[in-house]
Design a protein around this motif. Structure first.
Motif, PDB file in Angstrom:
ATOM      1  N   SER A 282     -48.412 -42.454 -11.458  1.00 23.06           N
ATOM      2  CA  SER A 282     -48.135 -42.074 -12.847  1.00 23.06           C
ATOM      3  C   SER A 282     -48.417 -43.222 -13.810  1.00 23.06           C
ATOM      4  CB  SER A 282     -46.686 -41.592 -12.999  1.00 23.06           C
ATOM      5  OG  SER A 282     -45.773 -42.541 -12.483  1.00 23.06           O
ATOM      6  N   ASP A 283     -49.065 -44.276 -13.314  1.00 23.23           N
ATOM      7  CA  ASP A 283     -49.554 -45.364 -14.162  1.00 23.23           C
ATOM      8  C   ASP A 283     -48.463 -45.984 -15.028  1.00 23.23           C
ATOM      9  OD1 ASP A 283     -52.160 -45.058 -13.177  1.00 23.23           O
ATOM     10  OD2 ASP A 283     -52.652 -43.558 -14.695  1.00 23.23           O
ATOM     11  N   GLY A 284     -47.375 -46.375 -14.384  1.00 20.42           N
ATOM     12  CA  GLY A 284     -46.322 -47.024 -15.143  1.00 20.42           C
ATOM     13  C   GLY A 284     -45.290 -47.695 -14.260  1.00 20.42           C
ATOM     14  N   VAL A 285     -44.629 -48.689 -14.834  1.00 20.47           N
ATOM     15  CA  VAL A 285     -43.492 -49.346 -14.187  1.00 20.47           C
ATOM     16  C   VAL A 285     -42.234 -48.862 -14.893  1.00 20.47           C
ATOM     17  CG1 VAL A 285     -42.324 -51.531 -13.742  1.00 20.47           C
ATOM     18  CG2 VAL A 285     -44.804 -51.370 -13.457  1.00 20.47           C
ATOM     19  N   ALA A 286     -41.416 -48.116 -14.175  1.00 18.00           N
ATOM     20  CA  ALA A 286     -40.188 -47.570 -14.746  1.00 18.00           C
ATOM     21  C   ALA A 286     -39.083 -48.618 -14.703  1.00 18.00           C
ATOM     22  CB  ALA A 286     -39.760 -46.318 -13.994  1.00 18.00           C
ATOM     23  N   VAL A 287     -38.295 -48.663 -15.760  1.00 20.56           N
ATOM     24  CA  VAL A 287     -37.183 -49.603 -15.852  1.00 20.56           C
ATOM     25  C   VAL A 287     -35.887 -48.820 -15.662  1.00 20.56           C
ATOM     26  CG1 VAL A 287     -36.061 -51.358 -17.241  1.00 20.56           C
ATOM     27  CG2 VAL A 287     -38.524 -50.972 -17.481  1.00 20.56           C
ATOM     28  N   LEU A 288     -35.204 -49.074 -14.545  1.00 23.77           N
ATOM     29  CA  LEU A 288     -33.935 -48.408 -14.255  1.00 23.77           C
ATOM     30  C   LEU A 288     -32.801 -49.393 -14.477  1.00 23.77           C
ATOM     31  CD1 LEU A 288     -34.840 -46.515 -10.939  1.00 23.77           C
ATOM     32  CD2 LEU A 288     -35.290 -45.851 -13.307  1.00 23.77           C
ATOM     33  N   LEU A 289     -31.877 -49.048 -15.350  1.00 18.56           N
ATOM     34  CA  LEU A 289     -30.727 -49.906 -15.589  1.00 18.56           C
ATOM     35  C   LEU A 289     -29.811 -49.877 -14.374  1.00 18.56           C
ATOM     36  CD1 LEU A 289     -29.915 -48.946 -19.289  1.00 18.56           C
ATOM     37  CD2 LEU A 289     -31.272 -50.869 -18.449  1.00 18.56           C
ATOM     38  N   MET A 290     -29.233 -51.020 -14.047  1.00 17.63           N
ATOM     39  CA  MET A 290     -28.345 -51.127 -12.882  1.00 17.63           C
ATOM     40  C   MET A 290     -26.884 -51.195 -13.348  1.00 17.63           C
ATOM     41  SD  MET A 290     -30.496 -51.464 -10.189  1.00 17.63           S
ATOM     42  CE  MET A 290     -29.788 -52.459  -8.891  1.00 17.63           C
ATOM     43  N   LYS A 291     -26.037 -50.413 -12.708  1.00 18.96           N
ATOM     44  CA  LYS A 291     -24.611 -50.475 -12.969  1.00 18.96           C
ATOM     45  C   LYS A 291     -23.893 -50.517 -11.634  1.00 18.96           C
ATOM     46  CE  LYS A 291     -20.729 -48.249 -15.332  1.00 18.96           C
ATOM     47  NZ  LYS A 291     -20.279 -47.091 -16.158  1.00 18.96           N
ATOM     48  N   ASP A 292     -23.162 -51.599 -11.416  1.00 21.04           N
ATOM     49  CA  ASP A 292     -22.472 -51.804 -10.140  1.00 21.04           C
ATOM     50  C   ASP A 292     -23.442 -51.716  -8.961  1.00 21.04           C
ATOM     51  OD1 ASP A 292     -20.007 -52.037 -11.503  1.00 21.04           O
ATOM     52  OD2 ASP A 292     -19.742 -49.868 -11.484  1.00 21.04           O
ATOM     53  N   GLY A 293     -24.652 -52.193  -9.182  1.00 19.36           N
ATOM     54  CA  GLY A 293     -25.640 -52.215  -8.113  1.00 19.36           C
ATOM     55  C   GLY A 293     -26.404 -50.926  -7.922  1.00 19.36           C
ATOM     56  N   ILE A 294     -26.129 -49.903  -8.731  1.00 21.55           N
ATOM     57  CA  ILE A 294     -26.784 -48.605  -8.581  1.00 21.55           C
ATOM     58  C   ILE A 294     -27.763 -48.407  -9.736  1.00 21.55           C
ATOM     59  CG2 ILE A 294     -26.453 -46.130  -8.287  1.00 21.55           C
ATOM     60  CD1 ILE A 294     -25.106 -47.879  -6.156  1.00 21.55           C
ATOM     61  N   PRO A 295     -29.045 -48.145  -9.443  1.00 25.54           N
ATOM     62  CA  PRO A 295     -29.993 -47.883 -10.533  1.00 25.54           C
ATOM     63  C   PRO A 295     -29.688 -46.554 -11.218  1.00 25.54           C
ATOM     64  CG  PRO A 295     -31.044 -47.540  -8.396  1.00 25.54           C
ATOM     65  CD  PRO A 295     -29.688 -48.101  -8.119  1.00 25.54           C
ATOM     66  N   ARG A 296     -29.916 -46.519 -12.513  1.00 23.98           N
ATOM     67  CA  ARG A 296     -29.635 -45.326 -13.315  1.00 23.98           C
ATOM     68  C   ARG A 296     -30.913 -44.852 -13.989  1.00 23.98           C
ATOM     69  NH1 ARG A 296     -24.363 -44.238 -11.581  1.00 23.98           N
ATOM     70  NH2 ARG A 296     -23.342 -46.273 -11.287  1.00 23.98           N
ATOM     71  N   VAL A 297     -31.061 -43.543 -14.109  1.00 24.28           N
ATOM     72  CA  VAL A 297     -32.251 -42.970 -14.745  1.00 24.28           C
ATOM     73  C   VAL A 297     -32.148 -43.112 -16.256  1.00 24.28           C
ATOM     74  CG1 VAL A 297     -32.599 -41.338 -12.876  1.00 24.28           C
ATOM     75  CG2 VAL A 297     -31.189 -40.680 -14.831  1.00 24.28           C
ATOM     76  N   GLY A 298     -33.292 -42.888 -16.923  1.00 26.76           N
ATOM     77  CA  GLY A 298     -33.279 -42.843 -18.380  1.00 26.76           C
ATOM     78  C   GLY A 298     -33.784 -44.094 -19.055  1.00 26.76           C
ATOM     79  N   GLY A 299     -34.300 -45.067 -18.298  1.00 28.35           N
ATOM     80  CA  GLY A 299     -34.827 -46.266 -18.913  1.00 28.35           C
ATOM     81  C   GLY A 299     -36.238 -46.077 -19.433  1.00 28.35           C
ATOM     82  N   GLU A 300     -36.836 -47.159 -19.896  1.00 29.47           N
ATOM     83  CA  GLU A 300     -38.188 -47.113 -20.443  1.00 29.47           C
ATOM     84  C   GLU A 300     -39.222 -47.155 -19.312  1.00 29.47           C
ATOM     85  OE1 GLU A 300     -38.603 -49.573 -24.243  1.00 29.47           O
ATOM     86  OE2 GLU A 300     -36.936 -50.557 -23.209  1.00 29.47           O
TER      87      GLU A 300
END
Length: 314
Positions: A282-300
């Motif tokens: 998909s030609d991109g590097v997704a940025v997943l925010l981490m909370k308590d060590g768990i990645p979360r969806v919805g980043g840039e």
């Protein structure tokens, strides 16, 4: 200089759409520069010197050496054959005196000396017959270099002293059909992702299997790619389900499984409280925010052609 990342991937001459090695500032996701390179599918940094190494994943494989300026910009210093075909991984030992390349195409592993300026010197080359697909090299804390062989379902071992030689005990045989791809060690345990059978397995220091679990809880075919241990968790990228799975070690209890933010997660890195996922298709590097060590969806998502490796540095 702010924390940055170098992104490698596939270029048009190697079946992709990338331009070479992309430099990006983490956090702001500002594109800082591009360095031309052919198929730099995996990158590694020298632990002491401002030098970056990149494999060129083609039939006539290469390994390139790049100087890193104060502003992060790269300039080519040298290039030499990788010792095999379609190299897919490069690693530097903690002392900065050896560099190892895994050549996926013919299974050859090459180990290169590194001089005080970061340039490559002597080389040892190891072939392994058929079927074989070397996928990753790891320099262990025990003076042994480990190589995952996806084709042979084993982990090859080499003694590393003033030279590199095959381990007298030979390779470690893993489960038939597993297809070991990437692995990581934490403490006395090894964690290995099986690309062909979709599992994650954990072994003790003597390579006795402790547990084996499905890398993804989703239905359908899964081809796990990168595995990394960070903090108390084991992270695995799942190609097919397009997710990141999180396990607690060493028992591999599933903690979470979240979307990877794109298509075909080839690699990822954890840095500055985020996970950066190289989604190749998909030609991109997704940025997943981490909370308590768990990645979360919805980043840039940082747009870059056919990414396959993210190397964060400060």
């Amino acid at each position: 200089m702010a924390e940055v990342a170098y992104i490698g991937g596939y270029t048009p001459d190697t079946g992709g759409s990338g331009t070479g090695i992309t430099l990006v500032e983490l956090g702001s996701l500002t594109r800082l520069g591009e360095t031309a390179a052919s198929g730099p599918s995996f990158l590694a940094a020298h632990p002491l010197l401002p030098v970056i190494y990149a494999v060129g994943e083609s039939e006539q494989g290469t390994v390139g050496v790049f100087a890193r300026a104060a502003d992060g910009a790269l300039s080519p210093l040298a290039q030499r054959p990788s010792g095999g075909s379609f190299p897919c991984h490069v690693a530097v030992d903690p002392t900065g005196t050896l560099l190892a390349v895994a050549n996926y195409g013919d299974g050859t592993v090459s180990v290169h000396g590194i001089d005080e300026s970061g340039l490559l010197t002597d080389v040892w080359t190891f072939s392994h017959g058929e079927p074989t697909h070397a996928h990753q090299t790891v320099f262990g804390p025990d003076g042994v270099m480990y190589v995952s062989d996806l084709g042979a379902d084993e982990v090859r071992r080499y003694l590393v002293t003033d030279q590199v030689v095959p381990h007298p005990d030979g390779p470690v045989r893993l489960a038939a059909g597993m297809g070991p791809r990437h692995m990581a060690r934490r403490g006395d345990h090894w964690y290995v992702a099986g690309e062909l059978d979709g599992t994650v397995r954990v072994y003790d220091a003597g390579w006795r299997e402790i547990s084996a679990v499905e890398a993804s809880g989703a239905e359908g075919k899964n081809q796990p790619s990168h595995l990394e241990v960070s903090g108390e968790f084991v992270y695995v990228a799942n190609r097919g389900p397009d997710t990141i799975s999180v396990f607690s070690g060493p028992g591999l209890e599933r903690v979470a499984e979240v979307p990877c933010g794109g298509d075909w997660p080839r690699h990822f890195a954890v840095a500055d409280g985020r996970m950066y996922v190289a989604n190749q298709r998909s030609d991109g590097v997704a940025v997943l925010l981490m909370k308590d060590g768990i990645p979360r969806v919805g980043g840039e998502v940082f747009a870059v052609g056919s990414p396959s490796c993210v190397l964060p540095l400060s």
